[in-house]
Every structure is written in structure tokens, then in C-alpha cells.
Scaffold this active site. Structure first.
Site, short mmCIF file in Angstrom:
data_model
loop_
_atom_site.label_atom_id
_atom_site.label_comp_id
_atom_site.label_asym_id
_atom_site.label_seq_id
_atom_site.Cartn_x
_atom_site.Cartn_y
_atom_site.Cartn_z
CG ASP A 283 -7.14 -5.28 7.03
OD1 ASP A 283 -6.73 -5.27 5.85
OD2 ASP A 283 -7.30 -4.23 7.70
CD GLU B 232 -1.65 -2.21 2.00
OE1 GLU B 232 -2.55 -2.87 2.49
OE2 GLU B 232 -0.45 -2.52 2.11
CE1 TYR C 64 -2.42 -3.62 8.73
CE2 TYR C 64 -4.30 -4.96 9.42
CZ TYR C 64 -3.77 -3.92 8.66
OH TYR C 64 -4.59 -3.18 7.84
CG HIS D 111 -5.63 -14.08 11.49
ND1 HIS D 111 -6.95 -14.43 11.47
CD2 HIS D 111 -5.29 -13.87 10.20
CE1 HIS D 111 -7.39 -14.46 10.22
NE2 HIS D 111 -6.40 -14.12 9.43
NE ARG E 299 -6.84 0.48 9.85
CZ ARG E 299 -5.82 1.06 9.21
NH1 ARG E 299 -4.90 0.30 8.63
NH2 ARG E 299 -5.71 2.37 9.16
CD GLU F 240 -10.91 -1.16 3.33
OE1 GLU F 240 -11.17 -0.29 2.48
OE2 GLU F 240 -11.80 -1.81 3.92
CG ASP G 216 -2.07 -3.42 5.43
OD1 ASP G 216 -0.86 -3.64 5.34
OD2 ASP G 216 -2.55 -2.29 5.66
#
Length: 889
Positions: free
Chosen positions: A82, A7, A294, A341, A296, A84, A80
Site C-alpha cells: 500500500d 517491516e 493484506y 488491490h 489494509r 505506507e 507492504d
């Protein structure tokens, strides 16, 4: 070389360091496609077809990736881990598909931490894009679009000033509005507590609270008046006391689990004062630099190797006694913890905060919090001994209790203890050695200082003693000041902070880790909520929007419905539901609700909201009169009204004969009507009350002069003090002080949008006090202006932060501007995104913003050094976009 896409440039730089020259690592700069903000982007008539569009600013990034694929068709999507991140990878694949050569290999890799081992392992275990995760994203985006683009226009038409509605943001707003209405409806209840200062036969003192009166156990509201409190004080004062029992028992406290997104945001707010956006921005930088996992996530479990590393670090730093015999395991309460996770933890347990190679203070503070919480989560429990001492009179009519605790072993508390949002009753005092059966002597004068402070003088204290008891506002004591009763009032529930709002949303199952910060940011950006002293307070327009939605769309601001829908989205991500079926069912009912408001008139909407808010808008009056009767003309009735600006107010139905108005949030506002203060040159000077507060006016509106001169009464002024003289002074503003001694240009003083000021030409300087506007002389005005000026020009604002040198030379700085903070290099000024706090800006991020700004303007700032470069160097600068991106990261 295979092309790896992530990203951000910062993440690309870190990953490129681990992968080396065998890969080309490029950044997509977030999402490359989005739904155009116009009707038809999601079409329910064609089974919810979604029309995506590559953003203008993303086209150059897509081109760089496409150019790189020309030399190596193998594409590795490393966004990432997740929902998103999966969606970004899907968008990239969809966008790049026409450029991929036949037989090109496309793979998806994820890593929870940007470390060499995590990246290497991920590259060795590629997979395909997780379609259920993408479907869950598509469903969420479609739902948000359908609600936003269909419900917002209804608000615009039916509720002047309303800006937008959202599937989750409106529910978050309702939480805040519901709490505000609870506070307004709250009725405080009085109660008293009684305490005594006692001493052992050995002279050790301790405090005890009354628990038994008249032989009966006291409940909280049993002493409801001052008279009852005086009787309780007298009962203790007239009796000898002894220790009835002493009980001690061991207790322990276990550590908190490691952080997930919601708990990190809550603690960052409590301990660091960081809002949700600032917290996530700092965490993002730490993650991209490879320092934390991570950020989120709704998971609290930790990788086995991380647990062992934490235990090794604990043993080395604090000793074996701080290490439990076996690792602590934490179970996740979330139904479907799929956002990432693992918990949020340091990637290197041995990297203490004092050795973190980061200059930004917010990042350092946040890392310190994460590091301590992670280590504490694997440490031994704290052990303590809690003691309870019961004291009573021989006749059993009076009883008191003293409690305390002794810390035997601090355990995890040596490193970390979680903060609290609001004060909790927790007695951590230590008690002296107390023996059962011994006398409990009352200590005279123990509360004397408290009474001297309450009464203001020591003489008043002595005079009060003649009655046998000491009395002060909210305080009663015996003559010896050994016993004291204190008055209390029950408190309304506290307003939400960002931390407690996230906690409440999590409890209700509303929102997910990746959405908390944006939801809270949106309702503030829409001016539905304001933040004061870290508390979230609904604005009038936010309250009106909430009541409108509760009246006409109750299902879609229902806590249960929103939480159930979030659960269905989780089911989609786990492959248990088809996303289009969820959309079909939602749209069937939602479109019917929309149709039900098509014939509504604004007057009907205001009547409905006025009725719903009546208990708050028109509370009972002390004299028992009709709370809706206009307090000015006594003929009209009060009713809710709105302005096109979005403001709301209470006005008289007898308008225009009666012009009474007041804010909707101030039912007890002072009544001000058309009070004539006097005459000046034949004009009536009046004090009036408008929707934006009291003001003074010269004359009345006529056809020749529809807007007569007016001036607002400054905040803080007592309206009773506004006489003709003060009104004329306000109407005469701005006031000319005289010509400036240097250039003869007039210097003026006035009251503007941002408060009192002095003005010289186009230069303004704020004054600290409104009243100074009417008295300030030239010397003082020149002094105030000089503090804002240097050599006749506006003083250059000091940078908020110096980030370092630009690769092409010149300082890169974070500045504060009229329209918000920005980064500056040479003549390029790039505004910071709303979700990026000034303190969270790194040099790398600043360079990205500067490059984007320069690209949008189509030119780079002129610099002398660059103007004289040889032609060969200019030609060398025209490298392929992919190669340049790989080099700069």
C-alpha cells in the site's frame, strides 16, 4: 545473498521460510525515518522541503541492513503493498543509498498474501519504487504536519486545556460532536401502535397490526395520544374481522461482498467487540503468518484462483446446490482503490477456523469471521417467501395487516449473515395457513400477562376491567385483552460506535484504510472522546475544540473540503496531480486563516463558543424564565468558563459574590449554592457546588488558610441527604479503624481517586460500597486486605496470558500494570504499544518488545545460567548483526 527487507520480524520469518538460505531477510521494524517533531521540519518557504531524521531506535536496524549489504549489494524492498509500504521502501532506499555499491541492484516487490506462490511470483517480477505513491505519502505527511504544528499552538494559546488538532482527526471529532448535539436537541414525539392476536377457524394464532382506522390509512403519528389509542382499540373490539386478502411472493437475499478494511472493522466491532486498533492488530498477525491477504485495502474483488478455490470448498463442504452457476463478481465503489488491490480473504480456502494453527483467541475469532464472509460471498442466494395478510371489518372502518416469511433455501445464510449496528424493523415471523374470506377470531387473554407485568398484580388487572378497557402506564387493551395499544416515543439518533464511525467516515470520503484505526485512537488518547458501553461520547474539551475550529477554521473541519483533499491525494497517487502544487494551494489559504486568529483574546474565543453552544448550554426553562439567569443569586448571568486543566464549566458572572457552577453537559443539574449545614467547633460547615461537582467545606478561605478543608460528595449520594452529620463524616476522612492485629500499623478507610478503600501501611484494597467506609470494622478490613495480600506482601498479579518460554529460558507473560499492560521476562518489563491489545500479543511480538527494551536499557537481565557461560560461547555470541537477524527472523 541478496538482502530482502520487510517491516516486521514475524513477516521476515514467514518469508524466509519460503525463500530459503539463498536470501538474507531482515526487518526494518516499520518506518526508519520521520519528521522531527519541531518547527521547520516542513518548510513552506523552500517549496515544502522536508527534513527527515532516522529514529534512535531504528539506527540499529538500519546498521544491520547496511552490514548485510556489505557482502551482497543487491537490495530487495518487500514492504507492504500500500501507500505506507511504498513510503517505507522509499525511506529505506534514501537512508541506505550512501552504503550501496556502484552498480548495486535495487528492486521493489509486493505480494498481497504471504504464501509461497505469492512470494515466488513477486520475486520473479520486481519493479521500481512507485514514485506517485510516494508523492501521495509525502503530501499527506506534509499536510498533517502543517496542520498539526501550526493549528495546535493556536489552540494552546486561545483555548486553555486543548491538546492538539489534526487534519483528519478534528473532522472525525466533529462527526461525533455533531451527533451529540443532534441528540441534545432532539425532542421525543409520542405515538401509539395497536395490535391484535387473531386466530384462524382451525385455531392457529397470529399477530396483526392496525393499518386502517376510521376508513383511513394510518400513518405513524396518527395515534398521538392515549385517548386516540383507546378509540382505536374500541373500534377493533366492537367489530367482527375477516381476511380480505392473502398475498405471497418470492424474495431473495444476496450475500455480502468479501471484506475490505472498513467493513472488517465494522463487523469485528459488532460481532467480536474489537475496537479498530485491536482488529487491525489481530489482522496484522494473521497476515504476517500467511493466513490472510493484506488487511489494509479498499478493494473487494478477489483473485480468480481464489474464487475457484472458494467455489471448490463450498461444493465439497455444503453441496452443489449452494454453489451459483457462475462466480460472483463484486465491483469496487471507491474512486481510486489503490491501498492494496484485493479483498481481505483467507490465503487457503480449505483451512477452516477449527484447524487454524493459532492460539490467540482474537486472531482465531477474526479469522473465523473472514473465512465465513469469504465463502458466503461466493454462495447461492437465500430464497424465501414473504406473505402479507390484510384483515378488515365489513364496514371498512378497521383494517389490520399480518406479515411473515418462510425460508425456502438458506443459501449463504447457512454460513454467515452480517450484523447490524442498531435494531431494524424486519419481520421474520412465520404465519400459519390463512385463507381469504375466512373469519379472523380475536384471542382473549393474549395480552393479559403483559398487563399483569405492567400493573404489578393480577388484582389490579381485574379491577381495571370494570371500565370496559384495561389501562396501564403505556398500555391500553380491550376488556378481553385480545387487542393492545402500546405507547412509543421517537428515539434520538444513536451515538457512534467505532464501527459506525468508520462507516460514516467512509461514506463521507474521509480517511483511508490505513488511517481509520489511528484516527479513532488519537481522539480517544487526547481525551476528546471517551468510550462507554462501546459508544463514543465527546468530552467537554472535545466539544470546545470542535466549536472553536468551526468558528475560526470552518473550511478545515468541513466534510466536503476534507473529502476533496483526500481525493486530491488519490489523484497524486495515480500520477494525475503534482504533490507540491496541492501543498502550495493548501498553504496559501491555511496560512491566511492562521493569521486571522493572531489578535484573538481568550475572552473573545469563549464569548464566541458560548454563543455557538447557547441552544445546548441554556435550553428553555419550564417556567419560561431567562435560561441565562443564574438560578442561585438571580443577579448574574451564566457564561462559559474554562480551567487551565482543560475542563469547561458554566459559571455565574457575579463571581466571586456568587459561586454557582455546573458542568456544561448538564443544563438540568441540581442547583447547589453555599448552603450552610450547621456549625462545628465554631466553623460553618457548608455544602457547595464546584466545577467538578458538589462538595462540603469547613469554614471559608482566609489569608491564613487559603484552602479550607474540603471533601467531594460521593457519586450516587442524594444531595438532599447531605446533612451536618454526613458532612462531618466526609470531612473526617480518612477514618482510622484501629491498629492492625499483626503489626500494630494503623488501618484506615477513605475515599480516593479510584473510589472507597481500606489502607494498611502502603497497601490499599478497594471497597465495593462508599457507605462501607464509615462503618467498616477491623475484622472486615483485615479480610479485605488479606484478599489482596500474601504473607504480608502484595499478591503477585496473575498474568493475563502465558506466551511460552524465552529462548534463553524463563516464562514470557503478558501482565497488567499500573501504567497499562506489559510483557514480562525475568527482570525485563516492556510496555505494550497503545495499538496492541493484550489479547493480540504473540510470543514473537513479545520477544521483539523485550529485545527492544533490553537494548534501550543497555543491559540484559542477570540470569544465573548465563553468568557461568564459557568464554568461547561469549565470543561466539558476538556475531554480525545481519547474521543474527537472519537467524532469528
Amino acid at each position: 545473498m541478496p538482502v530482502v527487507v520487510v517491516e516486521s520480524p514475524a513477516k521476515a520469518k514467514t518469508i524466509n521460510k519460503y525463500l530459503g538460505d539463498d536470501y538474507t531477510v531482515l526487518a526494518s521494524f516499520g518506518h526508519v525515518r520521520d519528521l522531527p517533531p519541531k518547527d521547520g521540519s516542513v518548510d513552506p518557504e523552500t517549496d515544502f522541503t522536508m527534513k527527515w531524521e532516522v529514529a534512535a531506535e531504528s539506527k540499529k536496524h538500519v546498521k544491520a541492513i547496511r552490514d548485510a549489504l556489505a557482502s551482497d549489494p543487491n537490495l530487495i524492498l518487500a514492504t507492504d503493498p500500500d501507500r505506507e509500504g511504498e513510503a517505507i521502501s522509499w525511506h529505506l532506499l534514501e537512508t541506505l543509498a550512501p552504503a550501496l555499491k556502484k552498480g548495486a541492484e535495487v528492486s521493489r516487490v509486493t505480494f498481497n498474501a504471504i504464501t509461497k506462490s505469492a512470494v515466488t511470483e513477486a520475486m520473479a517480477n520486481p519493479r521500481r519504487i512507485d514514485q506517485p505513491l510516494v508523492d501521495a505519502y509525502l503530501a499527506r505527511r506534509a499536510l498533517d504536519y502543517l496542520v498539526g504544528f501550526n493549528l495546535s499552538p493556536v489552540l494552546w494559546r486561545k483555548l486553555p486545556g486543548a491538546k492538539s488538532a489534526g487534519r483528519v482527526q478534528s473532522v472525525a471529532l466533529r462527526i461525533i460532536v455533531d451527533r451529540e448535539m443532534e441528540i441534545e436537541a432532539f425532542k421525543a414525539r409520542e405515538y401509539w401502535s395497536v395490535h391484535a392476536r387473531l386466530a384462524t377457524p382451525r385455531g392457529d394464532e397470529y399477530d396483526a397490526a392496525m393499518t386502517v382506522f376510521g376508513g383511513k390509512k394510518l400513518d405513524r403519528f396518527d395515534l398521538a395520544t392515549e385517548e386516540q389509542a383507546k378509540l382505536a382499540v374500541a373500534a377493533i373490539a366492537s367489530r367482527d374481522l375477516s381476511v380480505a386478502s392473502v398475498a405471497s411472493k418470492p424474495a431473495s437475499r444476496n450475500p455480502w461482498p468479501p471484506f475490505m478494511t472498513s467493513t472488517l472493522q465494522q463487523e469485528a466491532s459488532r460481532k467480536l467487540g474489537l475496537g479498530a486498533r485491536a482488529c487491525m492488530s489481530a489482522a496484522q498477525r494473521l497476515y504476517e503468518a500467511g493466513h490472510i491477504t493484506y488487511m489494509r485495502t479498499d478493494g473487494i474483488d478477489m483473485a480468480p484462483e481464489a474464487v475457484m478455490a472458494a467455489r471448490d470448498s463450498i461444493k465439497a463442504r455444503f453441496g452443489a446446490e449452494y454453489l451459483p452457476k457462475s462466480p460472483r463478481m463484486y465491483k469496487n465503489k471507491a474512486k481510486n482503490a489503490q491501498e492494496a488491490h484485493e479483498c481481505i480473504r483467507p490465503t487457503d480456502m480449505w483451512l477452516s477456523p477449527d484447524k487454524l494453527p493459532v492460539a490467540d483467541k482474537d486472531q482465531k475469532a477474526l479469522y473465523d469471521l473472514i473465512w465465513k464472509r469469504t465463502l458466503a460471498s461466493q454462495m447461492e442466494s437465500a430464497r424465501m417467501e414473504r406473505s402479507t395478510v390484510e384483515i378488515g371489518s365489513a364496514d371498512g372502518q378497521v383494517g389490520l395487516r399480518a406479515t411473515g416469511q418462510v425460508m425456502l433455501f438458506d443459501g449463504f445464510l447457512r454460513v454467515y449473515d452480517q450484523g447490524r449496528d442498531d435494531e431494524e424493523d424486519e419481520d421474520g415471523r412465520r404465519l400459519p395457513q390463512i385463507e381469504q374470506g375466512e373469519a379472523a377470531r380475536k384471542v382473549g387473554g393474549a395480552f393479559a400477562a403483559e398487563y399483569e407485568k405492567a400493573l404489578g398484580t393480577g388484582d389490579a388487572l381485574i379491577e381495571s376491567a370494570a371500565s370496559g378497557q384495561l389501562s396501564a402506564p403505556g398500555l391500553v387493551a380491550d376488556e378481553a385483552a385480545a387487542i393492545a395499544a402500546r405507547r412509543h416515543f421517537t428515539q434520538p439518533p444513536p451515538r457512534y460506535t467505532e464501527a459506525t464511525l468508520v462507516k460514516r467516515m467512509e461514506e463521507l470520503g474521509i480517511g483511508r484504510p490505513s488511517t481509520y484505526a489511528s484516527i479513532i485512537g488519537t481522539i480517544q488518547d487526547r481525551d476528546y472522546v471517551r468510550k462507554e458501553q462501546n459508544r463514543l461520547i465527546p468530552e467537554d474539551k472535545g466539544r470546545l475544540v470542535t466549536i472553536f475550529l468551526l468558528k475560526y477554521f470552518p473550511r478545515y473541519v468541513s466534510y466536503d473540503f476534507t473529502a476533496d483533499l483526500e481525493g486530491e491525494l488519490d489523484d497524486i497517487s495515480s500520477g494525475e496531480r503534482a504533490y507540491r502544487e496541492v501543498l502550495r494551494r493548501f498553504w496559501r489559504d491555511f496560512s491566511a486563516a492562521l493569521e486571522g486568529t493572531s489578535e484573538l483574546r481568550i475572552s473573545e474565543v469563549l464569548d464566541a463558543i458560548d454563543e455557538a453552544l447557547a441552544p445546548q448550554l441554556y435550553p428553555p426553562r419550564p417556567d419560561g424564565s431567562d435560561p441565562r439567569e443564574c438560578p442561585l443569586c438571580h443577579k448574574g448571568r451564566l457564561h462559559l468558563k474554562t480551567a487551565r486543566s482543560g475542563g469547561a464549566f458554566i459559571g455565574c458572572t457575579n463571581y466571586p459574590e456568587c459561586r454557582f457552577t455546573r458542568p456544561i453537559s448538564s443544563p438540568d443539574a441540581e442547583v447547589v449554592g453555599d448552603t450552610v449545614l450547621g456549625l462545628d467547633n465554631g466553623d460553618e460547615i457548608s455544602l457547595k457546588n464546584g466545577r467538578f461537582g458538589p462538595y462540603v467545606q469547613r469554614g471559608e478561605a482566609t489569608e491564613e488558610q487559603p484552602k479550607p478543608p474540603r471533601a467531594s460528595v460521593p457519586k450516587g449520594w442524594d444531595l438532599a441527604s447531605v446533612d451536618l452529620e454526613r458532612a462531618l463524616a466526609l470531612l473526617a476522612l480518612p477514618r482510622e479503624i484501629g491498629p492492625h492485629p499483626e503489626d500494630g500499623v494503623p488501618v484506615e478507610a477513605g475515599i480516593g481517586r479510584y473510589g472507597p478503600y481500606v489502607k494498611h501501611g502502603a497497601k490499599y484494597a478497594n471497597l465495593p460500597d462508599v457507605d462501607e467506609v464509615f462503618t467498616i470494622g477491623m475484622n472486615r478490613a483485615v479480610e479485605v486486605l488479606a484478599s489482596k495480600q500474601v504473607r504480608g506482601r502484595a499478591a503477585a498479579a496473575a498474568p493475563l496470558a502465558d506466551l511460552g518460554e524465552h529462548p534463553e529460558g524463563g516464562p514470557v507473560q503478558v501482565m497488567s500494570g499500573r501504567y497499562g499492560p506489559y510483557v514480562k521476562w525475568a527482570k525485563v518489563n516492556a510496555t505494550l504499544p497503545r495499538d496492541l491489545e493484550p489479547g493480540a500479543v504473540t510470543l514473537e511480538r513479545a520477544l521483539e518488545l523485550i529485545a527492544e527494551k533490553a537494548a534501550k536499557s543497555g543491559k540484559k537481565p542477570a540470569r544465573k545460567a548465563a553468568a557461568k557461560k564459557p568464554a568461547a560461547k561469549k565470543a561466539a555470541a558476538k556475531k554480525p548483526a545481519a547474521a543474527k537477524a537472519k537467524k532469528t527472523g
